[in-house]
Design a protein around this motif. Structure first.
Motif, PDB file in Angstrom:
ATOM      1  N   THR A 219       0.852  -1.196   0.000  1.00 33.27           N
ATOM      2  CA  THR A 219       0.000   0.000   0.000  1.00 33.27           C
ATOM      3  C   THR A 219       0.887   1.245   0.000  1.00 33.27           C
ATOM      4  OG1 THR A 219      -0.011   0.138   2.422  1.00 33.27           O
ATOM      5  CG2 THR A 219      -1.727  -1.226   1.399  1.00 33.27           C
ATOM      6  N   ARG A 220       0.282   2.381  -0.238  1.00 26.41           N
ATOM      7  CA  ARG A 220       1.042   3.634  -0.173  1.00 26.41           C
ATOM      8  C   ARG A 220       1.588   3.866   1.236  1.00 26.41           C
ATOM      9  NH1 ARG A 220      -2.602   7.810  -3.917  1.00 26.41           N
ATOM     10  NH2 ARG A 220      -1.829   7.004  -5.920  1.00 26.41           N
ATOM     11  N   GLU A 221       0.784   3.479   2.231  1.00 21.77           N
ATOM     12  CA  GLU A 221       1.237   3.614   3.619  1.00 21.77           C
ATOM     13  C   GLU A 221       2.504   2.799   3.859  1.00 21.77           C
ATOM     14  OE1 GLU A 221      -3.034   4.758   3.553  1.00 21.77           O
ATOM     15  OE2 GLU A 221      -1.896   3.092   2.690  1.00 21.77           O
ATOM     16  N   GLU A 222       2.573   1.619   3.241  1.00 20.81           N
ATOM     17  CA  GLU A 222       3.749   0.760   3.434  1.00 20.81           C
ATOM     18  C   GLU A 222       4.972   1.291   2.680  1.00 20.81           C
ATOM     19  OE1 GLU A 222       1.495  -3.461   4.433  1.00 20.81           O
ATOM     20  OE2 GLU A 222       1.583  -2.736   2.368  1.00 20.81           O
ATOM     21  N   ILE A 223       4.740   1.972   1.576  1.00 21.58           N
ATOM     22  CA  ILE A 223       5.861   2.638   0.894  1.00 21.58           C
ATOM     23  C   ILE A 223       6.449   3.708   1.806  1.00 21.58           C
ATOM     24  CG2 ILE A 223       6.450   4.252  -0.980  1.00 21.58           C
ATOM     25  CD1 ILE A 223       4.650   2.609  -2.828  1.00 21.58           C
ATOM     26  N   VAL A 224       5.582   4.489   2.419  1.00 15.39           N
ATOM     27  CA  VAL A 224       6.039   5.541   3.339  1.00 15.39           C
ATOM     28  C   VAL A 224       6.706   4.919   4.560  1.00 15.39           C
ATOM     29  CG1 VAL A 224       5.276   7.410   4.882  1.00 15.39           C
ATOM     30  CG2 VAL A 224       4.387   7.280   2.541  1.00 15.39           C
ATOM     31  N   GLU A 225       6.151   3.821   5.075  1.00 18.26           N
ATOM     32  CA  GLU A 225       6.757   3.099   6.203  1.00 18.26           C
ATOM     33  C   GLU A 225       8.193   2.696   5.854  1.00 18.26           C
ATOM     34  OE1 GLU A 225       6.225  -1.179   8.588  1.00 18.26           O
ATOM     35  OE2 GLU A 225       4.647  -0.503   7.220  1.00 18.26           O
ATOM     36  N   HIS A 226       8.369   2.172   4.654  1.00 19.91           N
ATOM     37  CA  HIS A 226       9.685   1.763   4.168  1.00 19.91           C
ATOM     38  C   HIS A 226      10.647   2.949   4.147  1.00 19.91           C
ATOM     39  CE1 HIS A 226      12.276  -0.756   1.405  1.00 19.91           C
ATOM     40  NE2 HIS A 226      12.740   0.447   1.113  1.00 19.91           N
ATOM     41  N   LEU A 227      10.214   4.049   3.552  1.00 23.66           N
ATOM     42  CA  LEU A 227      11.075   5.228   3.435  1.00 23.66           C
ATOM     43  C   LEU A 227      11.479   5.760   4.808  1.00 23.66           C
ATOM     44  CD1 LEU A 227       9.254   7.140   0.529  1.00 23.66           C
ATOM     45  CD2 LEU A 227      11.388   5.839   0.378  1.00 23.66           C
ATOM     46  N   LEU A 228      10.536   5.770   5.741  1.00 25.21           N
ATOM     47  CA  LEU A 228      10.847   6.314   7.067  1.00 25.21           C
ATOM     48  C   LEU A 228      11.781   5.393   7.861  1.00 25.21           C
ATOM     49  CD1 LEU A 228       7.453   7.928   8.177  1.00 25.21           C
ATOM     50  CD2 LEU A 228       9.391   8.962   6.997  1.00 25.21           C
TER      51      LEU A 228
END
Length: 352
Positions: A219-228
């Protein structure tokens, strides 16, 4: 909120999780504009770097069974292989003859090879080709070596460094969400283990890269989780030299039914990566998955590195996607996009 996010980016302030997620709602051209500003703050000159190297997969035998991989073979497969040191040497000699100075050394999680095998392999390379930089063994391989040998990750890394390991690639990250990893690669390193390998490697003085393979079940949330997660570790160690996002290629994999992500989404995620990862100086574009023309456009979406000549590449090629570029062609594409091509080392030192 949008105005505030734009203002923060322009003023060089860090975005939080909610703000990073909001970037997905921005117009693509807006994202490109903002990512370009961040890129030129971190890298003011119109230089685009690249490295001359070769991917060498020392084995394709793997017990991980990742659903996104078209390259691996299970133990006992007639198509499985382990390169002999003689074969490895020939590949390195070809690399040197083409002006290469680095190899990316990766393989599957082989059930039978001992840690001593990898030490001997590194020793062979450094004895016969001391000028070659060995960028080798992704975190899942290191975790596998640790479990098989019964040694800690730190001890495994110390032994590999002593044998000649120079740096570690960011492979095997995929998406650093355990929901995704549980569904796609349950036999592989967890997100915590991946980050732990990188943290210890940085502590021991190794530089590494970080990657993200997106465009499958995340999900988009998981992409952001990865980046952070990457950004947080970089705050702690400063050991990542570059970030490389690339798109999943479904053909010939167990996820062949998924629709391949297009170039617009690739450019969107690349730009978001550039904006969010304010503490990683270099963002690499992926001509291997996108082709050279989208890679040129990606230079206007925050990318400042054209990656590797990849004299040999097998993993993406196994999905039926095969783009090939010589050093001369890479320099041409960089120049024709309006930038200055420069050779670099893994740590982004320029080679004149």
């Amino acid at each position: 909120m949008k105005k505030r996010i734009i203002s923060k980016i322009l003023e060089g302030e860090r975005l939080n999780e909610d703000e990073a997620l909001k970037l997905f709602d921005f117009d693509l051209a807006e994202l490109g504009y903002l990512a370009r500003i961040v890129r030129f703050k971190l890298n003011p000159e119109r230089i685009v770097t690249y490295v001359v190297d070769r991917n060498i997969n020392y084995t394709n035998i793997c017990i991980s069974g990742c659903k996104f991989c078209a390259f691996y073979k299970p133990p006992g497969s007639p198509d499985g292989y382990v390169l002999s040191f003689e074969e490895l040497g020939k590949k390195i000699e070809e690399t040197l003859a083409l002006g290469g100075y680095q190899i990316l050394l990766q393989g599957g999680l082989h059930p039978d090879l001992s840690l001593e095998f990898y030490e001997r392999m590194l020793g062979f390379i450094k004895t016969h080709y001391p000028q070659i930089h060995v960028h080798g063994f992704s975190p899942p391989e290191i975790v596998h070596f640790s479990k098989k040998s019964g040694l800690s990750i730190e001890e495994v890394l110390r032994r590999l460094i002593k044998s000649g390991l120079d740096s570690i690639p960011g492979g095997g990250a995929e998406i650093l969400s355990d929901r995704v990893r549980g569904l796609l690669s349950p036999n592989k390193a967890t997100s915590e283990e991946w980050l732990k390998v990188m943290e210890i490697a940085h502590k021991l003085g190794l530089k590494t890269t970080a990657t993200m393979m997106f465009g499958h079940i995340e999900t988009r949330e998981e992409i952001v989780e990865h980046l952070l997660k990457i950004r947080n570790l970089q705050d702690k160690t400063g050991g990542f030299t570059a970030f490389i996002p690339w798109t999943f290629q479904p053909k010939n994999t167990k996820l062949h039914y998924l629709t391949k992500v297009g170039s617009v989404e690739y450019l969107r995620v690349l730009a978001i990566s550039r904006i969010v990862l304010d503490n990683i100086r270099n963002i690499q574009v992926s001509w291997v998955t996108q082709g050279p023309h989208i890679a040129q456009i990606a230079l206007e979406f925050g990318g400042n590195d054209f990656g590797s000549t990849m004299i040999e590449e097998n993993v993406v090629a196994a999905t039926g996607v095969s783009h090939r570029l010589s050093e001369e062609q890479i320099r041409h594409y960089i120049k024709s996009a309006g930038y200055i091509p420069k050779r670099r080392k893994m740590d982004y030192t320029i080679i004149e």
